[in-house]
Design a protein around this motif. Sequence first.
Motif, mmCIF file in Angstrom:
data_model
loop_
_atom_site.group_PDB
_atom_site.id
_atom_site.type_symbol
_atom_site.label_atom_id
_atom_site.label_comp_id
_atom_site.label_asym_id
_atom_site.label_seq_id
_atom_site.Cartn_x
_atom_site.Cartn_y
_atom_site.Cartn_z
ATOM 1 N N VAL A 1 0.833 -1.200 0.000
ATOM 2 C CA VAL A 1 0.000 0.000 0.000
ATOM 3 C C VAL A 1 0.867 1.249 0.000
ATOM 4 C CG1 VAL A 1 -1.585 1.332 1.427
ATOM 5 C CG2 VAL A 1 -2.016 -1.078 1.031
ATOM 6 N N LEU B 1 -9.502 -5.943 3.447
ATOM 7 C CA LEU B 1 -8.565 -4.817 3.549
ATOM 8 C C LEU B 1 -7.943 -4.519 2.193
ATOM 9 C CD1 LEU B 1 -6.476 -5.304 6.816
ATOM 10 C CD2 LEU B 1 -7.824 -3.303 6.181
ATOM 11 N N ASP C 1 -10.460 -2.790 0.156
ATOM 12 C CA ASP C 1 -10.698 -1.419 0.608
ATOM 13 C C ASP C 1 -9.511 -0.503 0.339
ATOM 14 O OD1 ASP C 1 -13.237 -1.978 1.443
ATOM 15 O OD2 ASP C 1 -12.681 -2.420 3.515
ATOM 16 N N SER C 2 -8.339 -1.096 0.164
ATOM 17 C CA SER C 2 -7.171 -0.255 -0.101
ATOM 18 C C SER C 2 -7.297 0.407 -1.470
ATOM 19 C CB SER C 2 -5.894 -1.088 -0.041
ATOM 20 O OG SER C 2 -5.786 -1.880 -1.208
ATOM 21 N N TYR D 1 -14.264 -0.258 12.484
ATOM 22 C CA TYR D 1 -13.703 -0.353 11.135
ATOM 23 C C TYR D 1 -14.594 0.357 10.123
ATOM 24 C CZ TYR D 1 -11.724 -2.032 6.806
ATOM 25 O OH TYR D 1 -11.158 -2.074 5.562
ATOM 26 N N ASN E 1 -14.490 4.039 9.148
ATOM 27 C CA ASN E 1 -13.500 4.540 8.192
ATOM 28 C C ASN E 1 -14.150 4.947 6.870
ATOM 29 O OD1 ASN E 1 -11.037 4.255 9.625
ATOM 30 N ND2 ASN E 1 -11.231 2.044 9.416
ATOM 31 N N PHE E 2 -15.379 4.507 6.659
ATOM 32 C CA PHE E 2 -16.017 4.740 5.354
ATOM 33 C C PHE E 2 -17.188 5.692 5.452
ATOM 34 C CE2 PHE E 2 -13.913 0.725 5.517
ATOM 35 C CZ PHE E 2 -13.067 0.823 4.432
ATOM 36 N N ARG F 1 -9.033 9.872 12.533
ATOM 37 C CA ARG F 1 -9.317 8.451 12.408
ATOM 38 C C ARG F 1 -8.681 8.045 11.093
ATOM 39 N NH1 ARG F 1 -14.439 8.217 12.735
ATOM 40 N NH2 ARG F 1 -14.464 7.436 14.861
ATOM 41 N N ASN G 1 -6.839 4.614 8.765
ATOM 42 C CA ASN G 1 -6.421 3.228 8.610
ATOM 43 C C ASN G 1 -5.425 3.241 7.468
ATOM 44 O OD1 ASN G 1 -6.391 0.605 7.253
ATOM 45 N ND2 ASN G 1 -7.978 0.018 8.710
ATOM 46 N N ILE G 2 -4.219 2.834 7.753
ATOM 47 C CA ILE G 2 -3.154 3.048 6.766
ATOM 48 C C ILE G 2 -3.421 2.287 5.471
ATOM 49 C CG2 ILE G 2 -1.602 1.202 7.518
ATOM 50 C CD1 ILE G 2 0.684 3.260 7.100
ATOM 51 N N ILE G 3 -4.138 1.165 5.552
ATOM 52 C CA ILE G 3 -4.425 0.387 4.348
ATOM 53 C C ILE G 3 -5.525 1.057 3.530
ATOM 54 C CG2 ILE G 3 -5.175 -1.849 3.462
ATOM 55 C CD1 ILE G 3 -2.444 -1.950 4.775
ATOM 56 N N VAL G 4 -6.589 1.490 4.238
ATOM 57 C CA VAL G 4 -7.692 2.151 3.542
ATOM 58 C C VAL G 4 -7.233 3.511 3.028
ATOM 59 C CG1 VAL G 4 -10.022 3.058 3.822
ATOM 60 C CG2 VAL G 4 -9.378 0.941 4.962
ATOM 61 N N GLY G 5 -6.346 4.161 3.795
ATOM 62 C CA GLY G 5 -5.794 5.434 3.348
ATOM 63 C C GLY G 5 -6.676 6.619 3.674
ATOM 64 N N ASN G 6 -7.622 6.455 4.620
ATOM 65 C CA ASN G 6 -8.516 7.563 4.965
ATOM 66 C C ASN G 6 -7.938 8.400 6.084
ATOM 67 O OD1 ASN G 6 -8.794 5.399 6.762
ATOM 68 N ND2 ASN G 6 -10.662 6.305 7.567
ATOM 69 N N GLN H 1 -9.871 11.060 8.714
ATOM 70 C CA GLN H 1 -11.039 11.846 9.118
ATOM 71 C C GLN H 1 -10.697 12.560 10.415
ATOM 72 O OE1 GLN H 1 -12.966 8.120 9.385
ATOM 73 N NE2 GLN H 1 -14.382 8.507 7.737
ATOM 74 N N LYS I 1 -5.256 0.371 13.027
ATOM 75 C CA LYS I 1 -5.938 1.575 13.513
ATOM 76 C C LYS I 1 -4.862 2.642 13.668
ATOM 77 C CE LYS I 1 -9.400 -0.929 16.181
ATOM 78 N NZ LYS I 1 -9.747 -1.323 17.552
#
Lengths: 430, 326
Positions: free
Chosen positions: A70, A91, A94-95, A425, A428-429, B68, B70-75, B77, B292
Amino acid sequence: MKKYWIALPLALSFVASAQNMTVEFWHTFGDAKRGDWIQARADDYNKAHPGMTVVAVYKGISNETLQATVLAARQGKAPALVQVDGTSSQLALDSGIFQPVSGIKDVDFRDYIKPVVSYYTIGGKVNSLPFNSSSPVLYFNKDLMTKAGLDPKKPPTTFDAILKTCATFDAAKLGMKCIALTPFSWLFEQWMSEQNAQLLNNGNGRQARATASNVDSDAGRKIFGFYKDLNDKGYLTNTGKLADTVGTNAIFGNQKALMTINSTAGLGNLLDAAKQNGFKLGVGVLPIPDGSERNGVVIGGASLWVAKSAPKPEAETALDFALFMTNTENMASWHKLTGYYPVRTSSVNLLRKQGWFSSNPLQIVAFNQLLKTKPNIANAGALTGANIEMRTIIEQNIQKVLSGQGVSEVAKTTNEQINAALLEYNKNFK
Amino acid sequence: MSIVRPRLNPKPSQVDQEARDQAPKAVQDHATFQGRWLPWLLLLPTLLILGVFSYYPAIKTLRLSVFRSNIIVGNEQFVGFENFLTLLSSPIYHQVILQTLVFVGLVVVLGLLFSIGLAWLASKPIPGAKLYRLLLIYPYALSPAIAGTLWLFLFNPEIGAVNSFLGALFGIKPRWLDQPFLAFALVVTATVWKGLGYNIVFYLAAIQNIPLEVMEAAEIDGATPWQRFWKVVLPLLSPMTFFLIFTNIVAALFDSFGLVNILTRGGPVYGEAGITTFLVYQLYEDGFRNFKTGAAATQAVLMLALVVCLIVLQFRYGNRRVHYGA
């Protein structure tokens, strides 16, 4: 004629660029056995395809590899091909840095064993190419069985049968425990699947993001109860560390326990241990909770993902190499080396023709278990980005049962903790 | 680690004297640096490295702690102080803090006591002293991963060497890794053992620097060996102890990770959390297993605050009790 003069340099430059094509493949096998096998396949491929170079790189355990990928992708330097653990499928999705393999070119997935493909099919698309797949089986010590007056040809296939076997074994007083079993969420997930119970709501997280767990159910309590029964009656042993299958394998291999439950991928090592310690190893199907029909195992292991950022020719080469590495012969050799399933029907047929199963009858047990699995939502496995945390939660709560807490209370706590992790989790979205 | 330098010189007063003599000269020497920029230029490489590898990540961490992420999601907030509030009101985190404090306290006190004693014994002129010293120092050369694996095999309840021994002798097989207090004691012991080599090296050096005259004077005055150790050696070692307390606290806070990760994975569960889940392990779990990233950054900031408090305390109160003179 004139046109050729224009086309020639173009063609030459194309060849030149093709000759420079390098595709990186990041994988998670640092051990010599599996790492060397992958390296050998990359060498084979490079030899057969002059001008293309597949560079196989070990990037650490699954989490580290995914994180490295990533981070590399954010700098525009993603490797074209990456091995991602099944646990991290959501994951990886979602990446947003990967593309479904089914979109790169037409791959004939009919040759792949169905439950395996179904595990990696999300939203109707095959996202990744199955590579190393395994499921749990029962390993037992045939000599100890005979010594205790048990029939090594009829290993227990249900929780009740395990308890009965253990009662007989215990009565024989051979000075060791009946079963080496570690608090291991992967097994918990398998046992939910075998009871046709979804671990998470929203179709195991496959129709929409999972928001609640189904652990606080009859199916879940049966599993906690199994650990409790074994422990209360003094049949169970392990190292005390969570998910320490290395430890339980060592206990079983050193003949300090009659049985253990572990991945088929451990077969090779356990056979070595049995030879070293001078006992005959037996393999049986995964024993399941009583009162339900075998719904089949969830396939465990990892698959191969292609980066979205890879230019078309590189993505195609990456997929081409992945297909080569998992072709009929290679999957058969991979299976012989490691005990992972050959994920192709043609590989199974090849192995059969070679007489592999008749000379290695232990291997067939695991196979039938997988082949008999009819894909449905429960055995497709749970999808969530909080999967790793969920595993820790389940394992910690199994440990609570082993330290004497009540099953229904623990099942409730587990459920609450998983739900909180899912909620966290999913935030995050928003 | 350059914050506190132990002073090994036996006669600091002499050094001070020399320093005083040189002081006026140093003022004249000031002219050696042509212009204001040369010193900065010479400092530049250090500052660059610190900037890239320490300050920049620290600032990023500080920023990330209010998101907030998540390093994988890249968000990312913005959540303000929510991460801090969640952590500081979480009973799990309370337990982790408490466990860490007990762990650090035990590791530092036991570690220093054992190493001062062993260093004192190893400093005696006995045959084979060099070999003893080598053996005492060697655990420090092991990587935490190898040390962890070693202990894991030794304390496997069924097939480990320790339980085979205990089983044969006393008929007991303690559950080292899932009895909460045993597991805690095991991790403390392993960490103390792992740190012994480091502490012993420093104490040996300090003991060898204790002036012989002082020891002889004590002997002539009729002090027993016991008295000589407690009344003479220990006070003379106090600068070293002061230095080691600090480095040991930091090591127990941060470097305990490798051992815990291999030996217990933060377990076994006791109350709200695994009893060997210490601050740095919790941070690893949240940051690198559960991704996280924001919450992990918050924990990093809290740990930074903790270390800053420790440094302030050390400098304010530690110095008073340290005896530098001979």
